[in-house]
Scaffold this active site. Structure first.
Site, PDB file in Angstrom:
ATOM      1  N   ARG A  47       0.835  -1.221   0.000  1.00 38.36           N
ATOM      2  CA  ARG A  47       0.000   0.000   0.000  1.00 38.36           C
ATOM      3  C   ARG A  47       0.861   1.259   0.000  1.00 38.36           C
ATOM      4  NH1 ARG A  47      -2.096   1.611   4.629  1.00 38.36           N
ATOM      5  NH2 ARG A  47      -2.706  -0.470   5.320  1.00 38.36           N
ATOM      6  N   TYR A  99     -13.603  18.760 -15.061  1.00 38.23           N
ATOM      7  CA  TYR A  99     -14.110  17.391 -15.123  1.00 38.23           C
ATOM      8  C   TYR A  99     -15.215  17.225 -14.061  1.00 38.23           C
ATOM      9  CZ  TYR A  99     -14.364  12.476 -13.951  1.00 38.23           C
ATOM     10  OH  TYR A  99     -14.823  11.222 -13.654  1.00 38.23           O
ATOM     11  N   ASP A 171      -4.335  20.087 -14.188  1.00 41.63           N
ATOM     12  CA  ASP A 171      -4.777  18.766 -14.640  1.00 41.63           C
ATOM     13  C   ASP A 171      -4.390  18.678 -16.121  1.00 41.63           C
ATOM     14  OD1 ASP A 171      -6.194  16.572 -15.646  1.00 41.63           O
ATOM     15  OD2 ASP A 171      -7.818  16.817 -14.181  1.00 41.63           O
ATOM     16  N   LYS A 196      -6.530   7.541 -19.044  1.00 38.34           N
ATOM     17  CA  LYS A 196      -6.831   8.042 -20.391  1.00 38.34           C
ATOM     18  C   LYS A 196      -5.660   7.771 -21.336  1.00 38.34           C
ATOM     19  CE  LYS A 196     -10.343   9.626 -18.060  1.00 38.34           C
ATOM     20  NZ  LYS A 196     -11.535   8.813 -17.909  1.00 38.34           N
TER      21      LYS A 196
END
Ligand code: PLP
Length: 371
Positions: A47, A99, A171, A196
Site C-alpha cells: 500500500r 471534469y 490537470d 486516459k
C-alpha cells in the site's frame, strides 16, 4: 534526452536479476524484514510502495520534468491525495469548467475535508487576480478543460499564484506531457488521469501527481498510504507500458482530430465546435504557445437540442457511445446525460475522443450520423 526517447526508456532499465528487457510485475504485498528490523530498499508493504510503482513514478517524473511523482488508483484519487495533504481550512480556487467528477468531489466532500472552495473562470486573469486577493493555498486549473476545451494560460496563472503565495496545480490529462509540460511553465503540481492517454487502451485505471519540488510530495504520499489511495502493481505496469507508445499515439490522435475538426467545422448541423486547434477558438493563441499540438478531444454543439444530440450519438457506427477518452477507439458522449441531476454541460453538447482509426472513416461516420 528528448521526450520521445524518455517516453520509451524512463524507468525501464532491464531487470537486474534476470536481464529481462521488460520490467517484471512485483505483486508481493509484503517484504521481509532483516534480522535487525531494517527493510531492503525501504520496502515494507504494497500500500505504501512497490518496485513496479517506483519504476512508473521515475518515468512520470522524467516525462513531466518533476522532482517526484506519485501513482495512485485513479485520477480522482490523485486529487484526493493532494486535497487531504493540505492544511485544515485551506482555500482552493477551482476552475469553473472542470471534469464533472472533480466538480462533484469539490461540491460534496470539500467541506467535510475542511477545504474551502471558490469557483473562478481561470481563463479570466482579472478574476483570478481578484480571487487571489484573499490568501489561497492552491489554484486548480484544467487545460484544455473537460468538456469545453477551454484554455488557461499556465505561465500567467503560475505568476499570479506565486505572487499571492499560492501554488498552481494543472490537470494535464487531455494534453499529456507529450503535448504540454506545465511544470516547465511554472506550475507546481501536475495531475493526471492515467486511465486516459497514458494507459492509452481503455483497460487500466490510474492517476498521478507530479511535483516540481519536494514541498507537497511527502504529505500527498502520506495521504496515499493512510487513506489507501494506491493502485495495484499491475495497473502501474500497464501504465508504464502505455507510456512507451505515448508520443506516437498522441501524434496520430492529434492528426486525426485536426482532420475531423476541419471536416465538421462548417457543418450546418453544428452550432459550435470547441477545439483549440481552430484559429477562431478563443484559446487558440495560448494553446499554440504552450502546447506542442492541440490534442484529440473536441466537443460539438448540434442544432436541434438534446434530442438531436442523442440521435446523432445513437446513429454512429464507428464512434462508440461511451464515457472516458484517450483510448485507441474513438468515443462520443452526451456529457449532460452523465453529469447527474444538475448537468453543467450544454444539453446539445457531444464530446468526442478522436481515436487512432483512419480519419476518413471517422469523418464519414460523423457525416452520416449528422445526416
Ligand atoms: N481529470 C480529467 C480531465 C478527466 O477527464 C478525468 C476523468 O474523466 C479525471 C481527471 C478523473 O480520472 P479517473 O476517472 O481516472 O479517476
Amino acid at each position: 534526452m528528448r521526450f520521445q526517447t524518455l517516453a520509451v526508456h524512463a524507468g525501464g532499465e532491464p531487470d537486474a536479476e534476470t536481464g529481462a528487457v521488460i520490467p517484471p510485475i512485483h505483486l508481493a504485498t509484503t517484504y521481509e524484514h532483516a534480522p535487525d528490523g531494517s527493510r531492503a530498499d525501504g520496502l515494507q508493504y504494497q500500500r505504501a510502495d512497490n518496485p513496479t510503482q517506483r519504476r512508473l513514478e521515475t518515468a512520470l517524473a522524467a516525462l513531466e520534468g518533476g522532482s517526484h511523482a506519485l501513482f495512485v488508483g485513479s485520477g480522482i484519487a490523485a486529487g484526493s491525495a493532494l486535497l487531504h495533504s493540505l492544511p485544515r481550512g485551506s482555500r482552493v480556487i477551482v476552475a469553473r469548467d472542470l471534469y464533472a467528477g472533480f466538480r462533484s468531489l469539490f461540491l460534496q466532500l470539500a467541506e467535510r475535508w475542511d477545504v474551502v472552495v471558490e469557483w473562478c473562470d481561470l481563463t479570466d486573469l482579472n478574476a483570478v487576480g481578484k480571487a487571489l486577493q484573499r490568501h489561497a493555498a492552491l489554484l486548480w486549473a484544467e487545460t484544455p478543460s473537460n468538456p469545453l476545451l477551454r484554455i488557461s494560460d499556465i505561465a500567467a496563472l503560475a505568476q499570479l499564484a506565486h505572487a499571492a503565495g499560492a501554488r498552481l496545480l494543472v490537470d494535464n490529462t487531455f494534453a499529456t506531457p507529450a503535448l504540454q509540460q506545465p511544470l516547465a511553465l511554472g506550475a507546481d503540481v501536475v495531475l493526471h488521469s492515467a486511465t486516459k492517454y497514458m494507459g492509452g487502451h481503455s483497460d487500466v485505471m490510474g492517476g498521478a501527481l507530479v511535483f516540481a519540488d519536494g514541498t507537497w510530495y511527502a504529505g500527498a504520499r502520506h495521504a496515499r498510504e493512510l487513506i489507501g489511495l494506491n493502485a495495484s502493481p499491475f495497473a502501474a505496469w500497464m501504465v508504464l507500458r502505455g507510456l512507451r507508445s505515448l508520443s506516437a499515439r498522441m501524434a496520430m490522435h492529434c492528426a486525426n482530430a485536426k482532420h475531423v475538426a476541419a471536416a465538421l467545422a462548417d457543418h450546418p448541423q453544428i452550432e459550435a465546435m470547441h477545439f483549440p486547434g481552430l484559429g477562431n477558438h478563443p484559446g487558440h493563441a495560448i494553446a499554440a504557445a504552450q502546447m506542442r499540438d492541440f490534442g484529440a478531444m473536441l466537443s460539438i454543439q448540434v442544432t436541434g437540442g438534446r434530442d438531436h444530440a442523442l440521435r446523432v450519438a445513437g446513429r454512429l457506427r464507428l464512434f462508440i457511445n461511451a464515457t472516458s477518452l484517450g483510448g485507441c477507439e474513438s468515443l462520443i458522449e452526451h456529457r449532460a446525460s452523465v453529469e447527474g441531476a444538475n448537468p453543467t454541460s450544454p444539453l446539445n453538447l457531444l464530446r468526442l475522443s478522436v481515436g487512432l482509426e483512419d480519419a476518413d472513416d471517422l469523418i464519414e461516420d460523423l457525416l452520416q450520423a449528422l445526416g
